[in-house]
Design an enzyme around this catalytic site. Structure first.
Site, PDB file in Angstrom:
ATOM      1  N   SER A  24       0.815  -1.216   0.000  1.00 55.90           N
ATOM      2  CA  SER A  24       0.000   0.000   0.000  1.00 55.90           C
ATOM      3  C   SER A  24       0.853   1.272   0.000  1.00 55.90           C
ATOM      4  CB  SER A  24      -0.957  -0.006   1.192  1.00 55.90           C
ATOM      5  OG  SER A  24      -1.909  -1.016   1.009  1.00 55.90           O
ATOM      6  N   LYS A  73      -8.603  -5.780  11.449  1.00 54.40           N
ATOM      7  CA  LYS A  73      -9.792  -5.350  10.691  1.00 54.40           C
ATOM      8  C   LYS A  73     -11.098  -5.449  11.475  1.00 54.40           C
ATOM      9  CE  LYS A  73      -8.351  -5.950   5.904  1.00 54.40           C
ATOM     10  NZ  LYS A  73      -8.657  -6.577   4.607  1.00 54.40           N
ATOM     11  N   ASP A 109     -12.736  -2.832   0.578  1.00 55.10           N
ATOM     12  CA  ASP A 109     -12.426  -4.128  -0.050  1.00 55.10           C
ATOM     13  C   ASP A 109     -13.591  -4.596  -0.926  1.00 55.10           C
ATOM     14  OD1 ASP A 109      -9.860  -4.553   0.965  1.00 55.10           O
ATOM     15  OD2 ASP A 109     -10.583  -5.562   2.772  1.00 55.10           O
ATOM     16  N   GLY A 133     -12.588 -16.610   5.930  1.00 54.83           N
ATOM     17  CA  GLY A 133     -11.866 -15.618   6.728  1.00 54.83           C
ATOM     18  C   GLY A 133     -12.383 -14.215   6.476  1.00 54.83           C
ATOM     19  N   GLY A 134     -11.586 -13.206   6.850  1.00 52.54           N
ATOM     20  CA  GLY A 134     -11.992 -11.805   6.743  1.00 52.54           C
ATOM     21  C   GLY A 134     -12.283 -11.391   5.310  1.00 52.54           C
ATOM     22  N   ALA A 135     -11.430 -11.795   4.376  1.00 49.06           N
ATOM     23  CA  ALA A 135     -11.619 -11.373   2.984  1.00 49.06           C
ATOM     24  C   ALA A 135     -12.899 -11.984   2.417  1.00 49.06           C
ATOM     25  CB  ALA A 135     -10.413 -11.776   2.148  1.00 49.06           C
ATOM     26  N   LEU A 228      -8.138 -14.058  -4.927  1.00 52.69           N
ATOM     27  CA  LEU A 228      -7.825 -12.800  -4.240  1.00 52.69           C
ATOM     28  C   LEU A 228      -6.310 -12.595  -4.103  1.00 52.69           C
ATOM     29  CD1 LEU A 228     -10.462 -12.439  -1.377  1.00 52.69           C
ATOM     30  CD2 LEU A 228     -10.691 -12.068  -3.824  1.00 52.69           C
ATOM     31  N   TYR A 230      -2.623 -11.876  -5.132  1.00 53.86           N
ATOM     32  CA  TYR A 230      -2.025 -11.119  -6.240  1.00 53.86           C
ATOM     33  C   TYR A 230      -0.532 -11.413  -6.395  1.00 53.86           C
ATOM     34  CZ  TYR A 230      -1.198  -8.161  -2.181  1.00 53.86           C
ATOM     35  OH  TYR A 230      -0.855  -7.710  -0.936  1.00 53.86           O
TER      36      TYR A 230
HETATM   37  P1  NAP Z   1      -7.829 -15.181   6.830  1.00 57.96           P
HETATM   38  O1  NAP Z   1      -8.824 -14.385   7.580  1.00 57.96           O
HETATM   39  O2  NAP Z   1      -6.627 -15.747   7.489  1.00 57.96           O
HETATM   40  O3  NAP Z   1      -8.653 -16.407   6.141  1.00 57.96           O
HETATM   41  C1  NAP Z   1      -8.007 -17.424   5.414  1.00 57.96           C
HETATM   42  C2  NAP Z   1      -9.030 -18.509   5.063  1.00 57.96           C
HETATM   43  O4  NAP Z   1      -8.352 -19.519   4.318  1.00 57.96           O
HETATM   44  C3  NAP Z   1      -9.646 -19.200   6.293  1.00 57.96           C
HETATM   45  O5  NAP Z   1     -10.995 -19.436   6.061  1.00 57.96           O
HETATM   46  C4  NAP Z   1      -8.883 -20.541   6.334  1.00 57.96           C
HETATM   47  O6  NAP Z   1      -9.629 -21.587   6.873  1.00 57.96           O
HETATM   48  C5  NAP Z   1      -8.689 -20.799   4.864  1.00 57.96           C
HETATM   49  N1  NAP Z   1      -7.595 -21.726   4.631  1.00 57.96           N
HETATM   50  C6  NAP Z   1      -6.287 -21.540   4.900  1.00 57.96           C
HETATM   51  N2  NAP Z   1      -5.582 -22.627   4.541  1.00 57.96           N
HETATM   52  C7  NAP Z   1      -6.480 -23.510   4.022  1.00 57.96           C
HETATM   53  C8  NAP Z   1      -6.365 -24.829   3.480  1.00 57.96           C
HETATM   54  N3  NAP Z   1      -5.195 -25.448   3.367  1.00 57.96           N
HETATM   55  N4  NAP Z   1      -7.481 -25.416   3.034  1.00 57.96           N
HETATM   56  C9  NAP Z   1      -8.685 -24.813   3.109  1.00 57.96           C
HETATM   57  N5  NAP Z   1      -8.850 -23.564   3.632  1.00 57.96           N
HETATM   58  C10 NAP Z   1      -7.755 -22.944   4.066  1.00 57.96           C
HETATM   59  O7  NAP Z   1      -7.272 -14.355   5.591  1.00 57.96           O
HETATM   60  P2  NAP Z   1      -8.050 -13.255   4.727  1.00 57.96           P
HETATM   61  O8  NAP Z   1      -7.736 -11.917   5.237  1.00 57.96           O
HETATM   62  O9  NAP Z   1      -9.450 -13.692   4.596  1.00 57.96           O
HETATM   63  O10 NAP Z   1      -7.293 -13.396   3.318  1.00 57.96           O
HETATM   64  C11 NAP Z   1      -7.525 -14.503   2.481  1.00 57.96           C
HETATM   65  C12 NAP Z   1      -6.749 -14.326   1.172  1.00 57.96           C
HETATM   66  O11 NAP Z   1      -7.208 -13.168   0.479  1.00 57.96           O
HETATM   67  C13 NAP Z   1      -5.248 -14.125   1.385  1.00 57.96           C
HETATM   68  O12 NAP Z   1      -4.578 -14.814   0.367  1.00 57.96           O
HETATM   69  C14 NAP Z   1      -5.071 -12.624   1.214  1.00 57.96           C
HETATM   70  O13 NAP Z   1      -3.778 -12.291   0.734  1.00 57.96           O
HETATM   71  C15 NAP Z   1      -6.115 -12.330   0.159  1.00 57.96           C
HETATM   72  N6  NAP Z   1      -6.584 -10.928   0.175  1.00 57.96           N
HETATM   73  C16 NAP Z   1      -6.433 -10.177  -0.943  1.00 57.96           C
HETATM   74  C17 NAP Z   1      -6.888  -8.879  -0.968  1.00 57.96           C
HETATM   75  C18 NAP Z   1      -6.715  -8.053  -2.209  1.00 57.96           C
HETATM   76  O14 NAP Z   1      -6.882  -6.825  -2.155  1.00 57.96           O
HETATM   77  N7  NAP Z   1      -6.424  -8.662  -3.343  1.00 57.96           N
HETATM   78  C19 NAP Z   1      -7.534  -8.325   0.154  1.00 57.96           C
HETATM   79  C20 NAP Z   1      -7.687  -9.127   1.297  1.00 57.96           C
HETATM   80  C21 NAP Z   1      -7.208 -10.426   1.287  1.00 57.96           C
HETATM   81  P3  NAP Z   1      -9.811 -21.744   8.483  1.00 57.96           P
HETATM   82  O15 NAP Z   1     -10.690 -20.604   8.882  1.00 57.96           O
HETATM   83  O16 NAP Z   1     -10.435 -23.071   8.624  1.00 57.96           O
HETATM   84  O17 NAP Z   1      -8.430 -21.643   9.057  1.00 57.96           O
END
Ligand code: NAP
Length: 286
Positions: A24, A73, A109, A133-135, A228, A230
């Site tokens: 950012s 967040k 987002d 998760g959060g995203a 999501l 990048y």
């Molecule tokens: P987060 O809150 O940590 O959530 C991650 C999710 O992935 C959780 O639901 C987790 O499951 C699941 N997960 C992780 N490993 C897994 C596996 N081996 N098999 C199945 N599910 C699995 O992260 P987040 O903030 O939501 O971000 C998620 C992704 O989006 C990341 O890659 C992040 O970089 C990307 N993102 C991109 C942007 C953008 O602007 N492009 C913005 C935000 C996020 P559990 O809950 O069961 O652990």
């Protein structure tokens, strides 16, 4: 950012823990330089137990606004004086703006996620989201905004899925279903949009995909696979989608558009140089 910081330079930034990986500052300072404004955008490493102190510090130091990333967040919500309807619906804040009476939190987002999907009629379609998760919360709100008729969120933990399904307004909750991974192969053939909102494909999971080619093959022709992530791009998930002949979208445009929406809000400008932000990101990611 200008070539020099003056006594009048105004401060923007991002709080996270960790924060070193954040792109950012790169995007925002490139846009600020193009606009030739006396602002600077800084990364702030703030541990979870220090978030309230950081917010109080930003208040007395005159910080204009800031982004919020993992793990703050959701934690920042009760510390704000006002929360926008979209942030309240998502249950997470990624952008905070100073107001006379305190801090306003919002969520850009959702706007970022939706941006590459505009220009198509999504009414009556089915979206399948991998991860809870959060995203994924922003993705659900975005799919609802687009008009998807059914939104399935697929996760591996029943307790987390049950928690995920709570707290949505009726517009979302009547379309939202949560499912475990075993149900995925019955959902995929109906999906017009399949979103990877897990971190499978990046970091220590680089080179992996949350689904295999056999499942990707089940997507209907004309479906979109949206990751999501990048960095790297394309991920294994998007490589499989391309092999299947589907449109593949990575997370770069979401990152750029959520940043542009935040910058417009802080600077109170109708437009900001999105192309400069995109170019800064692309040059960095190669
Ligand atoms: P987060 O809150 O940590 O959530 C991650 C999710 O992935 C959780 O639901 C987790 O499951 C699941 N997960 C992780 N490993 C897994 C596996 N081996 N098999 C199945 N599910 C699995 O992260 P987040 O903030 O939501 O971000 C998620 C992704 O989006 C990341 O890659 C992040 O970089 C990307 N993102 C991109 C942007 C953008 O602007 N492009 C913005 C935000 C996020 P559990 O809950 O069961 O652990």
């Amino acid at each position: 950012m200008r070539d020099f910081i003056s006594g009048k330079t105004r401060v923007l930034g991002v709080v996270g823990y960790p924060i070193e990986h954040s792109l950012s500052p790169l995007m925002h300072n490139a846009a600020i330089a193009r606009l030739d404004l006396d602002y600077v955008y800084l990364p702030f490493l703030v541990a979870p137990e220090s978030l309230a102190v950081a917010l109080a510090g930003f208040g007395v130091m005159g910080v204009v606004g800031f982004n919020v990333t993992i793990p703050h967040k959701q934690a920042i919500l009760p510390m704000l004086t006002e929360v926008s309807p979209v942030a309240a619906a998502v249950g997470a804040v990624n952008t905070v703006l100073r107001k006379d009476e305190g801090w306003l939190g919002t969520n850009t987002d959702v706007e970022g996620f939706v941006a590459p999907l505009l220009g198509r009629d999504w009414s009556g379609t089915v979206a399948v989201i991998l991860g809870n998760g959060g995203a994924a919360r922003a993705v659900v709100a975005g799919c609802c905004q687009l008009g998807c008729a059914e939104i399935y969120v697929v996760g591996r933990n029943q307790g987390k899925l049950a928690a995920f399904s709570q707290g949505w307004d009726s517009l979302v909750s009547e379309r939202l279903r949560v499912c475990v991974w075993d149900q995925l192969s019955s959902l995929i053939p109906q999906a017009t949009l399949l979103v990877n909102a897990t971190d499978v494909g990046m970091g220590k999971n680089i080179g992996q995909s949350p689904i295999g080619f056999e499942e990707m093959r089940l997507l209907p022709d004309g479906a979109i696979a949206y990751d999501l992530i990048y960095n790297p791009s394309p991920t294994k998930f998007l490589q499989l989608a391309t092999e299947r002949g589907l449109r593949a979208i990575d997370g770069a445009e979401m990152l750029v558009q959520q940043g542009a929406a935040a910058l417009k809000l802080w600077l109170q400008l109708p437009t900001v140089p999105v192309d400069v932000m995109r170019q800064a990101l692309q040059s960095h990611l190669g």
